[in-house]
Design a protein around this motif. Structure first.
Motif, short mmCIF file in Angstrom:
data_model
loop_
_atom_site.label_atom_id
_atom_site.label_comp_id
_atom_site.label_asym_id
_atom_site.label_seq_id
_atom_site.Cartn_x
_atom_site.Cartn_y
_atom_site.Cartn_z
N ASP A 253 0.83 -1.21 0.00
CA ASP A 253 0.00 0.00 0.00
C ASP A 253 0.86 1.26 0.00
O ASP A 253 0.52 2.26 -0.65
CB ASP A 253 -0.93 0.00 1.23
CG ASP A 253 -1.96 -1.11 1.18
OD1 ASP A 253 -2.13 -1.72 0.09
OD2 ASP A 253 -2.58 -1.39 2.22
N TYR A 254 1.98 1.21 0.72
CA TYR A 254 2.87 2.37 0.80
C TYR A 254 3.47 2.67 -0.57
O TYR A 254 3.51 3.85 -0.99
CB TYR A 254 3.96 2.07 1.82
CG TYR A 254 4.75 3.27 2.30
CD1 TYR A 254 4.12 4.43 2.73
CD2 TYR A 254 6.15 3.23 2.34
CE1 TYR A 254 4.84 5.53 3.18
CE2 TYR A 254 6.88 4.31 2.80
CZ TYR A 254 6.22 5.46 3.21
OH TYR A 254 6.95 6.54 3.67
N MET A 255 3.91 1.64 -1.29
CA MET A 255 4.43 1.84 -2.63
C MET A 255 3.36 2.38 -3.57
O MET A 255 3.60 3.33 -4.33
CB MET A 255 4.99 0.52 -3.20
CG MET A 255 6.37 0.15 -2.75
SD MET A 255 7.05 -1.22 -3.72
CE MET A 255 5.96 -2.56 -3.22
N ARG A 256 2.20 1.75 -3.51
CA ARG A 256 1.14 2.12 -4.45
C ARG A 256 0.57 3.51 -4.16
O ARG A 256 -0.12 4.09 -5.02
CB ARG A 256 0.05 1.05 -4.44
CG ARG A 256 0.55 -0.28 -5.00
CD ARG A 256 -0.51 -1.37 -4.99
NE ARG A 256 0.07 -2.65 -5.43
CZ ARG A 256 -0.61 -3.80 -5.51
NH1 ARG A 256 -1.90 -3.82 -5.16
NH2 ARG A 256 -0.01 -4.90 -5.93
N ALA A 257 0.84 4.02 -2.97
CA ALA A 257 0.41 5.39 -2.64
C ALA A 257 1.43 6.42 -3.11
O ALA A 257 1.22 7.63 -2.92
CB ALA A 257 0.20 5.51 -1.13
N GLY A 258 2.54 5.96 -3.71
CA GLY A 258 3.50 6.89 -4.28
C GLY A 258 4.79 7.07 -3.52
O GLY A 258 5.55 8.02 -3.80
N ALA A 259 5.11 6.19 -2.58
CA ALA A 259 6.34 6.32 -1.80
C ALA A 259 7.57 6.26 -2.72
O ALA A 259 7.63 5.45 -3.65
CB ALA A 259 6.43 5.21 -0.75
N THR A 260 8.54 7.12 -2.45
CA THR A 260 9.80 7.10 -3.19
C THR A 260 10.71 6.01 -2.62
O THR A 260 10.44 5.45 -1.55
CB THR A 260 10.51 8.45 -3.08
OG1 THR A 260 10.91 8.65 -1.71
CG2 THR A 260 9.61 9.58 -3.53
N ASP A 261 11.80 5.74 -3.31
CA ASP A 261 12.76 4.77 -2.79
C ASP A 261 13.32 5.21 -1.44
O ASP A 261 13.53 4.38 -0.55
CB ASP A 261 13.90 4.56 -3.79
CG ASP A 261 13.47 3.75 -5.01
OD1 ASP A 261 12.29 3.34 -5.06
OD2 ASP A 261 14.32 3.52 -5.90
#
Length: 300
Positions: A253-261
């Motif tokens: 969910d964190y990635m899909r919400a737009g989290a950067t590397d």
């Protein structure tokens, strides 16, 4: 497996290969250098060999291993050998076809045994994972040890854990690692204790003159927590720094919400920094009403 089966997840709930590769690349930058693919059965995913090849290519990843139930086509063994897979763990709780069918609810022992034989033929480093269950497979303990006489295989006897998804009431186990080991050493008093590496999760032994070795994993007793350096990411992208914890942070969910590397790296560091000191502390932190999740959904 639970008699009633399991509720299957929708494909969009699972991490894609691209998402997994991104997470492993970030973890490699934090010092992780060993990766193991587990299941369920990893080979139910299409193009798994392609995915393994991509994992091997990530800078910093030195070892790639896999845990399988041995139902994949035997051709996958030669493919893994060509890729330079470090080791294969074969989940096999019984050497008796009838007991095997009762435990797995699959009448596929011959297929799994052929897979084991091909692993031996191809010379891949192989471990057998056998969960010791009082009601099901105590008769298999000594035959499993006997398997190490002629085969260069490491057999690991694992204490039964409470990860049954709430499908049955869980009682304290009688066959803990000490009782399992006592049972084996009564038959093989000459067995020698091996030098385990610092983060080993098993206590390992070898019968003199035997080609392979055996070990016991105190998964329920949790006597190995102090040196455990493993983390787990479930198929749905939840980070578990201990199997006994409840839930886990959703990197999916964190990635899909737009989290950067950089965001992902910082979030990993945050969770590593407050890892429970052992499985008992992790279990105490669970919600009172939370039952243990099935290992089939956590990742075997």
């Amino acid at each position: 497996m639970p008699e009633e089966g399991l509720a299957w997840s929708a494909k969009n709930q699972l991490l894609s290969y691209e998402e997994m590769l991104r997470l492993v690349t970030i973890l490699a930058g934090l010092g992780i250098d060993k990766v193991r693919l587990t299941g369920g059965e990893p080979f139910v995913r299409k193009d798994l060999v392609y995915f393994m090849r991509e994992l091997k290519a990530i800078k910093g990843i030195k070892q790639l291993s896999i845990t399988t139930n041995g139902t994949a086509p035997v051709e996958t063994i030669a493919q893994m050998k060509a890729l330079g897979i470090h080791a294969v763990n074969l989940s096999l709780d019984s050497l008796n076809p009838e007991r095997f069918a009762r435990i797995t609810r699959r009448n596929e022992f011959d297929k799994v045994w052929s897979y084991f034989e091909e692993l031996m033929n191809q010379g891949l480093r192989t471990k057998i994972n056998a969960v010791v269950m009082e009601e099901h497979n105590l008769e298999d303990i000594l035959p499993m040890v006997a398997l190490t006489e002629k085969h260069s295989v490491s057999v690991r006897f694992i204490e039964e854990m409470p990860f049954n998804g709430g499908s049955k009431g869980y009682q304290k186990i009688k066959w803990n690692y000490e009782k399992i080991l006592h049972h084996i050493l009564n038959k093989h008093p000459q067995a020698l204790r091996l030098d385990d590496h610092s983060s080993s999760t098993s206590y390992n032994y070898k019968v003199p003159g035997y080609a392979g070795s055996f070990g016991v994993i105190p998964a329920y007793s949790r006597a190995i927590c102090a040196t455990c350096d493993r983390i787990r990411i479930t198929p749905k992208g939840e980070l578990k720094t201990c199997l006994y914890q409840n839930g886990g942070f959703s990197f999916r969910d964190y990635m899909r919400a737009g989290a950067t590397d950089k965001d992902l790296q910082a979030k990993f560091r945050e969770h590593f920094g407050r890892r429970a000191k052992n499985g008992f502390e992790a279990e105490q932190n669970k919600e009172q009403s939370a039952s243990f999740e099935s290992m089939a959904t956590i990742g075997g």
